[in-house]
Design a protein around this motif. Structure first.
Motif, PDB file in Angstrom:
ATOM      1  N   ALA A  33     -28.030   0.526  15.911  1.00 49.43           N
ATOM      2  CA  ALA A  33     -27.599   0.663  14.516  1.00 49.43           C
ATOM      3  C   ALA A  33     -27.440  -0.714  13.859  1.00 49.43           C
ATOM      4  O   ALA A  33     -28.131  -1.658  14.208  1.00 49.43           O
ATOM      5  N   GLY A  34     -26.511  -0.857  12.915  1.00 47.75           N
ATOM      6  CA  GLY A  34     -26.331  -2.108  12.191  1.00 47.75           C
ATOM      7  C   GLY A  34     -27.071  -2.107  10.861  1.00 47.75           C
ATOM      8  O   GLY A  34     -27.889  -1.231  10.569  1.00 47.75           O
ATOM      9  N   ALA A  35     -26.771  -3.103  10.035  1.00 45.07           N
ATOM     10  CA  ALA A  35     -27.349  -3.201   8.696  1.00 45.07           C
ATOM     11  C   ALA A  35     -28.871  -3.286   8.763  1.00 45.07           C
ATOM     12  O   ALA A  35     -29.425  -4.093   9.508  1.00 45.07           O
ATOM     13  N   ALA A  36     -29.547  -2.464   7.970  1.00 40.10           N
ATOM     14  CA  ALA A  36     -31.004  -2.475   7.953  1.00 40.10           C
ATOM     15  C   ALA A  36     -31.537  -3.772   7.355  1.00 40.10           C
ATOM     16  O   ALA A  36     -32.559  -4.293   7.795  1.00 40.10           O
ATOM     17  N   ASP A  37     -30.854  -4.294   6.342  1.00 40.46           N
ATOM     18  CA  ASP A  37     -31.223  -5.577   5.742  1.00 40.46           C
ATOM     19  C   ASP A  37     -30.131  -6.575   6.092  1.00 40.46           C
ATOM     20  O   ASP A  37     -29.121  -6.690   5.402  1.00 40.46           O
ATOM     21  N   ARG A 114     -32.092  -0.426  -0.546  1.00 39.44           N
ATOM     22  CA  ARG A 114     -30.744  -0.381   0.028  1.00 39.44           C
ATOM     23  C   ARG A 114     -29.862  -1.478  -0.574  1.00 39.44           C
ATOM     24  O   ARG A 114     -30.214  -2.659  -0.537  1.00 39.44           O
ATOM     25  N   ALA A 115     -28.708  -1.073  -1.091  1.00 41.21           N
ATOM     26  CA  ALA A 115     -27.716  -2.017  -1.597  1.00 41.21           C
ATOM     27  C   ALA A 115     -26.572  -2.124  -0.593  1.00 41.21           C
ATOM     28  O   ALA A 115     -26.306  -1.188   0.176  1.00 41.21           O
ATOM     29  N   TYR A 116     -25.884  -3.261  -0.625  1.00 42.70           N
ATOM     30  CA  TYR A 116     -24.736  -3.495   0.265  1.00 42.70           C
ATOM     31  C   TYR A 116     -23.509  -3.783  -0.576  1.00 42.70           C
ATOM     32  O   TYR A 116     -23.561  -4.571  -1.523  1.00 42.70           O
ATOM     33  N   LEU A 117     -22.425  -3.114  -0.224  1.00 40.59           N
ATOM     34  CA  LEU A 117     -21.167  -3.242  -0.942  1.00 40.59           C
ATOM     35  C   LEU A 117     -20.088  -3.682   0.033  1.00 40.59           C
ATOM     36  O   LEU A 117     -19.681  -2.922   0.917  1.00 40.59           O
ATOM     37  N   PRO A 177     -45.683  -8.475  -2.855  1.00 38.21           N
ATOM     38  CA  PRO A 177     -46.438  -7.986  -1.690  1.00 38.21           C
ATOM     39  C   PRO A 177     -45.742  -8.423  -0.402  1.00 38.21           C
ATOM     40  O   PRO A 177     -45.203  -9.527  -0.317  1.00 38.21           O
ATOM     41  N   LEU A 178     -45.773  -7.553   0.589  1.00 37.75           N
ATOM     42  CA  LEU A 178     -45.029  -7.812   1.823  1.00 37.75           C
ATOM     43  C   LEU A 178     -45.961  -8.124   2.980  1.00 37.75           C
ATOM     44  O   LEU A 178     -46.869  -7.344   3.288  1.00 37.75           O
ATOM     45  N   THR A 179     -45.711  -9.270   3.614  1.00 37.20           N
ATOM     46  CA  THR A 179     -46.380  -9.628   4.861  1.00 37.20           C
ATOM     47  C   THR A 179     -45.324  -9.718   5.952  1.00 37.20           C
ATOM     48  O   THR A 179     -44.335 -10.437   5.807  1.00 37.20           O
ATOM     49  N   VAL A 180     -45.517  -8.970   7.014  1.00 36.97           N
ATOM     50  CA  VAL A 180     -44.542  -8.855   8.102  1.00 36.97           C
ATOM     51  C   VAL A 180     -45.011  -9.692   9.287  1.00 36.97           C
ATOM     52  O   VAL A 180     -46.169  -9.614   9.694  1.00 36.97           O
ATOM     53  N   GLU A 181     -44.104 -10.484   9.847  1.00 32.49           N
ATOM     54  CA  GLU A 181     -44.429 -11.351  10.977  1.00 32.49           C
ATOM     55  C   GLU A 181     -44.304 -10.584  12.292  1.00 32.49           C
ATOM     56  O   GLU A 181     -43.326  -9.860  12.506  1.00 32.49           O
ATOM     57  N   VAL A 182     -45.287 -10.779  13.170  1.00 30.47           N
ATOM     58  CA  VAL A 182     -45.368 -10.037  14.420  1.00 30.47           C
ATOM     59  C   VAL A 182     -45.461 -10.981  15.611  1.00 30.47           C
ATOM     60  O   VAL A 182     -46.290 -11.898  15.622  1.00 30.47           O
ATOM     61  N   SER A 272     -35.769  -6.889   7.785  1.00 30.86           N
ATOM     62  CA  SER A 272     -34.925  -6.785   6.594  1.00 30.86           C
ATOM     63  C   SER A 272     -35.770  -6.551   5.354  1.00 30.86           C
ATOM     64  O   SER A 272     -35.439  -5.725   4.502  1.00 30.86           O
ATOM     65  N   SER A 273     -36.863  -7.292   5.239  1.00 29.76           N
ATOM     66  CA  SER A 273     -37.747  -7.140   4.079  1.00 29.76           C
ATOM     67  C   SER A 273     -38.414  -5.768   4.078  1.00 29.76           C
ATOM     68  O   SER A 273     -38.534  -5.125   3.032  1.00 29.76           O
TER      69      SER A 273
END
Length: 308
Positions: A33-37, A114-117, A177-182, A272-273
């Motif tokens: 679990a834990g914060a997604a972002d 997703r917002a964080y409060l 645009p999103l580029t994800v590092e692998v 996170s992104s």
């Protein structure tokens, strides 16, 4: 002794309590679990001078109303969910003061998911494996009890800080645009060079059935020659390739074990992104080394005084 702080007045999207997640729990079949972002999460605590791992609200898709039962200072980060305080529009990545009786509303997403409060209080929350993070599909720490009328209590309300905001250069643009590092894993050796090139040169699209467990992608099929695998522990960000050849990126609420082939793992900050992108968003992958990823993560934790 705790006292009432926030009452849940309307819930149309998804609400959960998240912190850094559970460490050393997966060997017992309990998800991390834990914060997604994690980036937006850490900034919210930093704005209020709270410990970096302090629990807070993760709000997905908005359509939420909260009533404050005591004076409170809050930090809102992450997605722009059209928030208002007592009817006045407010922007994310800043702190705000809400008086007793005040209403904080989240509408629908303008940017991000997703917002964080965070609040300047120590919330009175249940825990499991030394974490307050709730997981809906496992009913961990009261996840299914976040219903209209629910009151969140505070053990103490901390001194408010001066009004603050995050510098523009640190605020991500969730519409880019999103580029994800692998980082390629040991099973990548069982994928052909053609399959790896396909992964890194093709465009994939986020499917509507994506969630905190996994982001499911749709695009060119990735083939492999792996016939059978024993189930093994699943790391954060693992990219599974099921029989249909469509990548599945496993995130915070993932299962603890799995047997599908895994080409590698995305980095924590890329996760996170990714977790802020809506279904239909285009995603590309690019390779990084484990060393590059480790240095990036170490710099991040040192900036926020997080655990290394």
């Amino acid at each position: 002794m705790s006292s009432p702080l926030i009452r849940l007045k309307r819930l149309g999207g998804q609400l959960s309590i998240q912190d850094f997640g559970r460490r050393h729990s997966m060997q017992n079949g309990v998800t991390e679990a834990g914060a997604a972002d994690i980036q937006a999460f850490c900034w919210a605590n930093k704005l209020l001078d709270k410990a970096v791992g302090s629990a807070m609200f993760e709000i997905t898709l908005g359509n939420l109303e909260l009533e404050f039962l005591a004076d409170c200072q809050v930090a809102i980060t992450g997605a722009d969910l059209s928030a208002t305080i007592d009817g006045a529009p407010v922007l994310p990545w800043r702190t705000y003061t809400i008086n007793a009786g005040g209403r904080l509303l989240f509408g629908f997403p303008k940017s991000g998911l997703r917002a964080y409060l965070a609040v300047n209080a120590e919330l009175d929350l249940p825990s499991h494996y030394q974490s307050h993070s709730s997981v809906a599909h496992e009913n961990l720490v009261g996840a299914l009890n976040y219903v209209v009328g629910k009151v969140f209590n505070a053990e103490q309300i901390n001194q408010a800080t001066m009004a603050r905001g995050v510098a523009r250069r640190f605020i991500p643009d969730y519409q880019q645009p999103l580029t994800v590092e692998v980082m390629l894993g040991y099973q990548s050796e069982d994928f052909s060079q053609q399959a790896l090139e396909q992964l890194f040169f093709a465009d994939y699209t986020i499917r509507p059935d994506s969630n905190r467990m996994a982001y499911r992608l749709e695009g060119p099929t990735i083939s492999h020659t792996i016939q059978q695998l024993y189930s093994e522990g699943i790391a954060y960000g693992a990219i599974q390739i099921p029989p249909d050849g469509q990548p599945v990126v496993l995130l915070n609420d993932r299962q603890t074990m799995g047997g599908y082939p895994k080409v590698g793992c995305i980095t924590r900050l890329s996760g996170s992104s990714l977790a802020q992108r809506m279904p239909g968003t285009s995603v590309k992958f690019e390779p990084v080394t484990i060393k590059q990823s480790g240095l990036q993560w170490t710099r991040f934790l040192r900036f926020f005084d997080g655990p290394e």
